[in-house]
Design an enzyme around this catalytic site. Sequence first.
Site, PDB file in Angstrom:
ATOM      1  N   HIS A 112       0.954  -1.148   0.086  1.00 23.94           N
ATOM      2  CA  HIS A 112       0.056  -0.250  -0.134  1.00 23.94           C
ATOM      3  C   HIS A 112       0.817   1.209   0.071  1.00 23.94           C
ATOM      4  O   HIS A 112       0.305   2.387   0.014  1.00 23.94           O
ATOM      5  CB  HIS A 112      -1.095  -0.224   1.209  1.00 23.94           C
ATOM      6  CG  HIS A 112      -2.148  -1.110   1.177  1.00 23.94           C
ATOM      7  ND1 HIS A 112      -2.720  -1.345   0.223  1.00 23.94           N
ATOM      8  CD2 HIS A 112      -2.336  -2.013   2.318  1.00 23.94           C
ATOM      9  CE1 HIS A 112      -3.535  -2.212   0.605  1.00 23.94           C
ATOM     10  NE2 HIS A 112      -3.194  -2.856   1.634  1.00 23.94           N
ATOM     11  N   ASP A 228      -4.415 -12.989   3.595  1.00 26.43           N
ATOM     12  CA  ASP A 228      -5.747 -12.499   4.232  1.00 26.43           C
ATOM     13  C   ASP A 228      -6.975 -12.671   3.389  1.00 26.43           C
ATOM     14  O   ASP A 228      -8.078 -12.127   3.796  1.00 26.43           O
ATOM     15  CB  ASP A 228      -5.814 -10.907   4.695  1.00 26.43           C
ATOM     16  CG  ASP A 228      -4.954 -10.133   3.701  1.00 26.43           C
ATOM     17  OD1 ASP A 228      -4.763 -10.596   2.600  1.00 26.43           O
ATOM     18  OD2 ASP A 228      -4.605  -8.996   3.871  1.00 26.43           O
TER      19      ASP A 228
HETATM   20 ZN    ZN Z   1      -4.074  -7.250   2.987  1.00 24.68          ZN
END
Ligand code: ZN
Length: 285
Positions: A112, A228
């Site tokens: 990110h 995840d």
């Molecule tokens: Zn993630």
Amino acid sequence: VKVIYSEKLLEYHSPRHPESPDRIKLIYQTLNQTDQFQFIKPTPATKKDLLLVHTSDYVNTIKQNAFLKSDTPNIPNIYEFARLSVGSAIKAAQFALKEGVAFSLARPPGHHAGRNSAGGFCYFNNIAVATSRLLYTNRSIRAAILDIDVHHGNGTQEIFFGNNKVIFCSLHQSPLYPGTGLKSVNNCYNFPLPPNTSWRQYQPALTKAAKIISCFKPNILGVSLGLDAYKNDPLANFMLELNDYAKIGKVIKKLKLPTFFVLEGGYSKNVGKCALQLLTNYEKT
Ligand SMILES: [Zn+2]
């Protein structure tokens, strides 16, 4: 399989934050229970490495702890931890070129982080710096990045957008943080999938991404390995089972490319088992 790992990266944490030291500790313990892995210490990335991707102002902001971001805590010495995580990814990429496969088991994650921005628990973009260093040292290299974290790798997309030596493919949940990656643009191939996605919907998207990667004929594959997308992950809503990670590993292995895995997210108690399932494929040669 070579696993790049340092206990030093267990030393920082932020209270009640999901990106905790337990994540890499658990993966380390699970992998270490088998004798399939060789653990190697990383060396920190240099500032020059970081500048292949990030702006000088941004690197200084992290170094001086002069940033404010609610989800990405301003931790003392985070610069040192973050550049060790980048160094770990660089080492994994180098091993992959030499030996075929390696895994950077490090934190903080990176996908990110943009050129000039932290976010989503990420400070420096580990996989982007590692890839950029390969491109910098060898001008003939073409790289593919496959991002299987359940969140879109918005930072990696921003960094490589329009770069004709790199393609970026991401499978992620939508809607979900960071809200990007809704369609494919240029050299960035996005596969947004709805909440409750199980292997039945995941597999066709992964097959398409693998085909795109194969057609690009890269010299190396970097995998942003988020764990995840697993069904019990507390931060997302995909329904992948443990053995689906073995299936993902098989698809990736079938590409027959030097491959380095870089840990991104993954917050369930089974992160270690997910990683083991995926990497086990590399022992059956
Ligand atoms: Zn993630």
